[in-house]
Structure formats: structure tokens, C-alpha cells
Design a protein around this motif. Structure first.
Motif, short mmCIF file in Angstrom:
data_model
loop_
_atom_site.label_atom_id
_atom_site.label_comp_id
_atom_site.label_asym_id
_atom_site.label_seq_id
_atom_site.Cartn_x
_atom_site.Cartn_y
_atom_site.Cartn_z
N GLU A 181 1.16 -0.96 0.02
CA GLU A 181 0.09 -0.50 -0.35
C GLU A 181 0.62 1.37 -0.19
OE1 GLU A 181 -2.04 1.09 3.74
OE2 GLU A 181 -1.67 -1.25 4.29
N GLY A 182 1.71 1.26 0.66
CA GLY A 182 2.18 2.22 0.80
C GLY A 182 3.04 2.69 -0.74
N PHE A 183 3.34 2.34 -1.80
CA PHE A 183 3.23 2.79 -2.66
C PHE A 183 2.13 3.18 -3.79
CE2 PHE A 183 6.69 0.09 -2.08
CZ PHE A 183 8.50 0.64 -2.43
N VAL A 184 0.88 2.76 -3.19
CA VAL A 184 0.02 2.78 -4.42
C VAL A 184 -1.00 3.99 -3.72
CG1 VAL A 184 -2.32 1.61 -4.67
CG2 VAL A 184 -0.28 0.69 -3.99
N ASP A 185 -0.99 5.13 -4.79
CA ASP A 185 -2.31 6.17 -4.97
C ASP A 185 -3.57 5.46 -4.83
OD1 ASP A 185 -0.41 8.80 -4.71
OD2 ASP A 185 0.12 7.19 -6.35
N TYR A 186 -4.23 5.01 -5.69
CA TYR A 186 -5.25 4.58 -5.97
C TYR A 186 -5.93 3.88 -5.83
CZ TYR A 186 -5.58 9.96 -5.90
OH TYR A 186 -5.76 10.97 -5.54
N VAL A 187 -6.93 2.95 -5.95
CA VAL A 187 -7.26 1.60 -6.09
C VAL A 187 -8.70 1.78 -6.98
CG1 VAL A 187 -7.49 -1.02 -5.35
CG2 VAL A 187 -6.57 0.50 -4.16
N ALA A 188 -8.78 1.24 -8.47
CA ALA A 188 -9.45 1.90 -9.70
C ALA A 188 -10.39 0.30 -9.63
CB ALA A 188 -9.41 2.38 -10.54
N THR A 189 -11.76 -0.17 -8.63
CA THR A 189 -12.34 -1.20 -9.26
C THR A 189 -12.79 -0.92 -10.82
OG1 THR A 189 -14.30 -0.15 -8.63
CG2 THR A 189 -13.01 -1.58 -7.22
N VAL A 190 -12.74 -2.17 -11.72
CA VAL A 190 -13.56 -1.99 -12.71
C VAL A 190 -14.59 -3.99 -13.01
CG1 VAL A 190 -12.32 -1.17 -14.42
CG2 VAL A 190 -10.87 -3.27 -14.06
N ASP A 191 -15.25 -3.76 -13.53
CA ASP A 191 -16.10 -5.27 -13.86
C ASP A 191 -14.49 -6.29 -13.63
OD1 ASP A 191 -18.25 -3.58 -13.48
OD2 ASP A 191 -19.33 -4.00 -16.04
N ASP B 308 7.77 -5.44 5.65
CA ASP B 308 8.80 -4.59 5.92
C ASP B 308 8.87 -3.55 7.31
OD1 ASP B 308 8.97 -2.72 4.62
OD2 ASP B 308 9.21 -4.04 2.55
N ILE B 309 9.84 -2.67 6.94
CA ILE B 309 9.54 -1.30 8.10
C ILE B 309 8.50 -0.46 7.56
CG2 ILE B 309 10.11 0.23 10.01
CD1 ILE B 309 9.30 -3.26 10.83
N GLY B 310 9.35 -0.94 5.83
CA GLY B 310 8.44 0.73 5.20
C GLY B 310 7.03 0.52 5.15
N HIS B 311 6.72 0.02 4.86
CA HIS B 311 5.50 -1.34 4.96
C HIS B 311 4.72 -0.40 5.88
CE1 HIS B 311 1.95 -4.61 4.14
NE2 HIS B 311 1.67 -3.30 3.43
N ARG B 320 0.16 3.02 6.02
CA ARG B 320 1.37 2.41 6.23
C ARG B 320 0.74 1.27 7.08
NH1 ARG B 320 3.58 6.44 10.01
NH2 ARG B 320 1.35 6.05 10.75
N THR B 321 0.85 0.42 7.91
CA THR B 321 -0.36 -0.55 8.07
C THR B 321 -0.52 -0.28 9.21
OG1 THR B 321 1.62 -1.23 8.54
CG2 THR B 321 0.70 -2.73 6.96
N VAL B 322 0.26 1.29 10.27
CA VAL B 322 -0.44 1.65 11.54
C VAL B 322 -1.28 2.39 11.20
CG1 VAL B 322 2.09 0.82 12.68
CG2 VAL B 322 1.87 3.60 11.42
#
Lengths: 471, 471
Positions: A181-191, B308-311, B320-322
């Protein structure tokens, strides 16, 4: 002061808009949904609806399913391409070059160029068969599972913005997490991210052509003669018909000789899984999956090391798994008498295939075997000059054909090892035999415009592909 | 042209030399071998033998086992420290500041500062309980297994040179690979990376002190009153006696109410594993391991997501998971009437503890509970001013003591929720009760020199630690 715990779920078009998509941007995609992929087309549809143009595609590869890209090129929505262009789009581009040449890289080189920002990405669009609402995501689970996401880690790390596209939102936290998740801005859902029928070939098939089977058998004989089939060996092959057969025959040989490889690797197929399950290899080392059986295996064996493509083949890293390969068995569209190999173009000059891991593994393995038929229909495959140099002669050790095995004369050590154990022919003889059957190669009818630049793993251009003139 | 397949095995001193170690360099270490660690001392011994000085240590944390660091400081071999300084070295530095203040960061902030090169590392020295000769390595297997390596990924990515140190070279490819070969320059073999007795505490023990048990029970009552104990909840606690007890009681509560958490996370302990094994949580989400039972669990359950600690906690990442935590239960050395928490210094001013994940989780969780006794011996723990502000009042929601629960008045929503369900006291009352037992805090006897700077997760200095004058 508290960090906020917000969902990242949204629609694809909204996500692109929120990412600040603008004219001239570079959008990247992985190709792990292959010919079943819906995500690239859906994204370009959204780009069009947003009125944005002049996009540079930085996909890993295009397939026939991406035929709409031709229209997006015509409309000026797509103006540049960096990535493999398989099939119909490659065919179109061969006759109608883009203003700037397409740039083709191996898996490893692409990773390196994204890492170093030689290939800068504005928005990475990452297809996932399962994702939680924060963007922890995977390709291992879900109805459209395609195997672990292994190409996109570097895109996720280096792109300015990152959109995960999924048709299966799962409870936080997602069980597998190739992208976190730390790298992700958006989660786009598609059919639907794709058509599962075409994502993995449910029927990856070994060749039933006896000529090709013989080529595969001869690969194993060559490996055996070279003293490579022994405990602790390592092996990779591609997923073509001959390569799969070679993998199967290697498995039989390991079983017969009671030998255990230290690892077998590659795009995972049921034939590699079979070797592992029968005890022929201590480890399976895999990146992408090529069939449904291997996708299933991965989901059921979470302890097996999964390689991202950087680990597999990044030429700018301190070492790569391909460097530990004893043997790789690869195909080609043409081989020449200097031992150069073409995998990109057909003999009429059309750009129809990507590089994949061809260069990476060829450069890494101790023994790089190229398997080709001597000729296809009226076209000589072993020939004086390849139409395009993809993988240069320095890293090609042997060519196995239906009319014999030729070893690169630079590999004196290998020639010494196999002497008296197997029959060899010279590459010149192979070429001559081909020409006897087909005549000399038909001259190319090419223009001056550069359709594509082929990069070698060091990042330099190793060859160019030119426009094919209409008849 | 072929890449070479060379072993990276060597000795530690040779590796440091080949990495170009020079005066003034920064060397980083993880702290996952804790009080059993041999690698940091062995490295500094080699540095000394190589005649190099003025080293900046960038360890995650020091323990009593690192007492020799005091002599290296006196000798000028170590001149700067960025990292937690627990125990004897912290005690020494409290009286004898280094020329530059030590810099303490939370787990998440350290990751961020290494990532952005605010903390630039010349050589990362990474202890591994198993490694292959290329540097694919793990902390999960081997006689000195300590759990997955989770702190060093960013060091491996960002340091100029990387040395893996192991006492267990395994066949290529290593089964688990928290660090992969592409990042590793050398694999240095040593007789032993540590003393397993002290690496993980085989006997992480729940408090048997009834007063502390009551505090733990009250944490669960508070969570319950706040409506947090329900299906899909998430929880983390530390590994101290009270925190472990709170985890155990939470497990009992989940079982009794037939509730399933979505995940429980943290430094892994057998109490978290117990909750998972009894079905109290769908997922265990872990970084480091705190006891032998959890190390064993990890090696037997490879499908569980490792953070990992970054995550886990990188404040510069996109989430972040926290941030998905409902509740965290944390300790402290002192709490003040503004709800500021000290975890670094004792009330005499000595710097004896690191920040760990205290700031990270406090800032992330919806409900941050601090557990402290009202006083220890003749020292009030709840007091007017903490000696050092580690975690500021904005992110602290409740303080649970043996004489009652106080809620931060800023959390009106929380006060509303628990009204009539549990008894509350004001933090002033708690302080007064403490002072009745102990008298007012003893005035500090401090000099002007700054011993250490405490950073908040945004990278700014939140407080300073000053020299303690000798009596």
C-alpha cells in the motif's frame, strides 16, 4: 497530527484525473494478463474520454487483444511506445512508424531503465486480481488470477503516481502482497480486469511435431555431453513448444539418472512444477506463470521464493538469478552464421515479437542453447544475416536444429567437452542445408524510417527495425 | 559479454576493506539479534584492526551486549551515533555526550530518512541467520534464527555498499529471501552471529504482578467501552509485561464473545500466535519476532504476509499498516498531565531506551492507550511534565494506570462513547495521587550539552536530551 485511514477505492477515470493525467504523460502497464488483458484498453478509453492525448505507453508488452491501440495511435492519443509490441499492433507499426521509434528492451533492461528513470513514468497502472482498499495487492488470488505480480514493483516505486486496477476487492489486509500500500495512490475497481480464458493458456502444449521433439531431445543430449546434467544443476527454458518439450525431457533424464537440480526457473509451467513435484529440483524459482496449473501451484505453495524481475535480471544490480543459470533453452525467429539471434522480427521485416528474457538469460547462463527449425515454409531460419540482431553472438553458445547441432567456435571449452560424444555440424553447413531447401532469403523491401530501436542489456542500441514498404 | 557468476563469500575484515571503508564513514546495522548480537561488535573490532576511526553508527538499536562501544567511543573509533541507545551505552553517553548529539528516530522515521538519504549510509552490515553465497538471505532459518529481516531492506537499497554477515551459508538459492542478491556486494562468514539465548527471549513473560494485570484488564475494558471489540477489528501491542497481558486478555475476550479480528499485528509473540491459532484473527501481520515460538511459527507458515518496516510505518509512504490499526497498547517511562509520553529517558534524565514503533503506532491507531503504573518506587510516573517528550499529546488518547483511566480531553468523541460504561479519572487526579505517594519529582541535575535529539515522525526535532551531571 494523526494519520488518516482513508480508503483508496475509486473509479479508473477518477483515479487518472486525480493523478493529474495530462497530455504527453507516460503510462505504464504490466503484461501479465497477456492476451486476456482488459486494463490497458480500459485505461486508454478513459484517457480518451478525459480528452488527453500524446500519451507514451510504457507497457511490458502488447498482444492482439490490444488492437484498439491502433486506433488510439491514429487519433493521436498514443504517440510513443516503449515496450514490446507483439502481434497486430506491431504489424501496424511496421508499416506506419510512430514519429519516434518504439523502444524495445529485455525484461531486465526495462527494470533498470525504470529504476534509473531513463524511462520515467508519470502514472503506473497495475492490474491486480485481488487488492484491498489500501492497495496491498496480488495476482495470485481471485477469479482472474494470473500468478504473482513481478514486473510492476519498480513501476510502483518510481512512478509519480500509482493506480492499482482490480475486479476483486478483498478484506484488509490482502493475503498476498506483491505490491504494498505504501506505493499506491488509488485502487480503481472495474467489472473485469480480463478474460481468464486468454490470461493464462489453460492448454500450454508441448509440441507434438516429431521434428521439433527431436530438436528438444537433442538439447538434452547436448547438455548431457557438456556435463551439465548433474546434481546441483540449474535450468531455465521458455514456454514455446520446443522449450516445453526440452523441459519435459530434462525431467525424464533427471528421474532416470536419479539427479536433483538445485533449482529450475523461469516463467512457471506445469512441466517445471512436475520436475519439482517428482523431486528433480530442490527449488522452483519463478517470476510469471504461464499456465493455470502453475498459478494453482503458486497459491498452494506460498513458501517458494518468488522473484521480481529486478532480482531475476536487472543488469545494473549486484547479481541476478540468471547469472546462476547453468543452461537456458531459447527459441528465435532467425539465427545467422555469426550466431546472432533474432526474436523480434519476421524475415519480411515485420516487428511482431518482444525480447522478453531472451537477452537476460542468454547473457547469464553458462550454456545458452537456441532451438530453431532449419527453415519454415520457404524461408530459411538459419541464414547468413539475421533481419534484426536481438541477442548477439557473444552470448549464444549453441544452435540446435532439426538437421544438427552447431556450437559457437568461440566456445572452445564446450567444443572440447562434447567432442566424440555428440555429432556436430558447422553453422555454415546448417545455413547451406537451409538454402538448399528454400533458396536464398527473399530481399527485404524496407524504407528508411526507423520503426523501433532494440536495446541490449547494457542500455545501448544493438539494432534498429525499419519500415516495411507496402507491396 | 557474459555476466560472471562469482561467489561473494569472504571474511568480514576483507569485505569492509573491499567496500572502501574509510575514516568518517557511516555503517548501519539492524538490531534484530538484540542482546545476543555479535555482529556489531565484530564489525567495530575489524574497523579498529583496519585502523579506521571517526565512524558514525547508524544502527537501529544498541543493547547491553554492545558495551564495547563505550571503549570504541573513548578511542575515537566511534564518534557519532544515529539510532536507539538502550542500556549501558545510553547510560555512558548520558554522562559523556558525543561531540554531536545522538539522533533518535522511530522505526518508521529511520526508514524514511535512509530512503531519502537524510541518513546516508556508506556500508550496510546486515546480519543473517542463513545466506547463500550470492547474498540472498534470511533471519527465518538457521541455528541463530531471529525472525524475518525487516529493518534492512532500505539500508540494502540505499547504502553505497552492502555486506551480509552470516554463520550459516546455505545452498543457492536460499529458501527465504528478505534481502536479495541484487543488493549485496559481499557475504562475510563469521563463527557466530550471536548468542541464541539472548537473541530472542525464550521466556517472554506476561506480568504476574496483580497490579499490572489489572492495568491490562482495564485496557480491554476501555476498548470494549469504546466499541472497538467487534468483528473486523485490528490490534497491536508491545512486548512488555503489561502489553503481553493485554494481548492475552484480548484473546480471551475475542473467544468469549466469538469475535474475529481482521488482523492482529506487531512484534510477533506467542500470545498473538495464540489468538490467530484459536481463530481470533483472520491474519497475523508481523515484522520482527520477539520469542522463539513466533520464530518457529513464521518458518512454518510462509504464506502469512511479512511486513518490512517501510510497509509498517514509513511516514513518507502513501499509507502504512499502522494507519489501519484500531487500537495500540503501549508503555512509557513517564506520562504528563498534557498527555505527553516519554519512552526514552528515566526520570533522572538518563537516556536508556529507544523509540521503536511507539510514535508510529500512536500516530496511526484510532485508539492509542498508554499503560503505566502511577509511580515506581519513590518516582511519580504520572507527573506535571515528562523529562523528555517522545510521543506528543496529539496522538495519545488514553492513559490506563493502576488507579484509574484518564482520557485525553481532546478526544470528546471517545469520552462520549465510554460515558457511563467505565469509570474515568482526570489526568490531574492521577498526578495528584502519584505525588501523594512519592512527593513531587526530584529536580533534575542536568548540564547544557545536548546528549541526543529526539525526532518526531515528520523528521523534526520534538525534544532534546541533556547531559546528566555526575553526583
Amino acid at each position: 497530527m494523526k494519520y488518516r485511514n482513508e480508503s483508496k477505492l475509486t473509479e479508473l477515470k477518477t483515479a487518472l484525473k486525480k493523478c493529474g493525467l495530462k497530455n504527453g504523460d507516460t503510462i505504464s502497464f504490466h503484461h501479465q494478463l497477456r492476451n486476456g488483458d482488459s486494463v490497458l484498453n480500459l485505461t486508454l478509453e478513459a484517457v480518451k474520454e478525459l480528452g488527453v492525448n500524446n500519451i507514451r505507453l510504457a507497457q511490458n508488452a502488447l498482444f492482439n487483444v490490444h488492437k484498439p491501440v491502433i486506433d488510439y495511435i491514429k487519433d493521436g492519443i498514443v504517440s510513443r511506445i516503449e515496450g514490446s509490441i507483439n502481434g497486430v499492433v506491431g504489424d501496424y507499426v511496421s508499416y506506419h512508424p510512430l514519429k519516434n521509434p518504439a523502444i524495445l528492451r529485455s525484461h531486465g533492461r526495462r527494470w533498470a531503465d525504470v529504476k534509473t528513470k531513463n524511462l520515467g513514468i508519470d502514472i503506473a497502472v497495475i492490474a491486480a486480481s485481488s487488492s484491498d482498499e489500501k492497495g496491498n495487492c496480488t495476482g495470485i488470488t481471485g477469479k482472474n488470477a494470473f500468478g504473482p505480480i513481478v514486473y510492476s514493483q519498480i513501476d510502483a516505486m518510481k512512478a509519480k503516481k500509482v493506480i492499482v486496477v482490480t475486479d476483486n476487492v478483498v478484506e484488509y489486509p490482502c493475503t498476498y502482497q506483491e505490491i504494498t500500500e505504501g506505493f499506491v495512490d488509488y485502487v480503481a475497481t472495474v467489472d473485469s480486469i480480463g478474460n481468464p480464458e486468454n490470461i493464462v493458456s489453460g492448454s500450454t502444449k508441448i509440441t507434438d511435431n516429431p521434428v521439433k521433439q527431436q530438436i528438444a531431445h537433442d538439447c538434452i543430449s547436448l547438455m548431457d555431453a557438456a556435463g551439465i546434467i548433474k546434481n546441483g544443476m540449474s535450468f531455465q527454458s521458455g514456454a514455446g513448444g520446443i522449450s516445453l518439450a526440452a523441459t519435459k525431457y530434462l525431467g525424464e533424464s533427471l528421474e532416470e539418472k536419479n539427479i536433483t537440480a538445485s533449482f529450475v526457473m523461469g516463467g512457471l509451467t506445469k512441466y517445471l512444477v512436475d520436475i519439482y513435484n517428482k523431486g528433480g529440483a530442490k527449488k522452483l524459482y519463478y517470476a510469471q506463470c504461464f499456465d493455470t496449473e502453475s498459478v494453482k501451484f503458486v497459491s498452494e505453495n506460498p513458501g517458494m521464493p518468488v522473484m521480481d524481475i529486478g532480482h531475476y535480471a536487472d543488469p545494473t544490480s549486484k547479481s541476478r538469478t540468471v547469472d546462476s543459470l547453468d543452461t537456458v533453452v531459447l527459441g528465435g525467429t532467425e539465427v545467422d552464421t555469426k550466431f546472432n539471434v533474432n526474436v523480434n522480427t519476421h524475415s519480411d521485416g515485420r516487428l511482431l515479437h518482444g525480447i522478453g528474457g531472451h537477452q537476460d538469460t542468454a547473457a547469464g547462463a553458462k550454456l545458452t542453447i537456441i532451438t530453431v527449425p532449419l527453415y519454415r515454409k520457404k524461408n530459411p531460419i538459419v541464414r547468413e544475416n539475421v533481419t534484426t540482431v536481438t541477442t548477439p553472438n557473444d552470448v549464444v553458445d549453441a544452435v540446435v536444429t532439426n538437421e544438427g547441432i552447431a556450437i559457437n567456435p568461440k566456445r572452445k571449452d564446450l567444443l572440447e567437452k562434447v567432442k566424440g560424444k555428440i555429432n556436430l555440424v558447422s553453422i555454415e553447413e546448417l545455413k547451406n542445408m537451409a538454402y538448399v531447401q528454400t533458396g536464398k532469403p527473399v530481399p527485404l523491401n524496407l524504407g528508411d524510417e526507423v520503426v523501433a530501436e532494440i536495446k541490449w542489456i547494457d542500455g545501448k542500441i544493438i539494432d534498429r527495425v525499419y519500415r516495411v514498404k507496402e507491396e
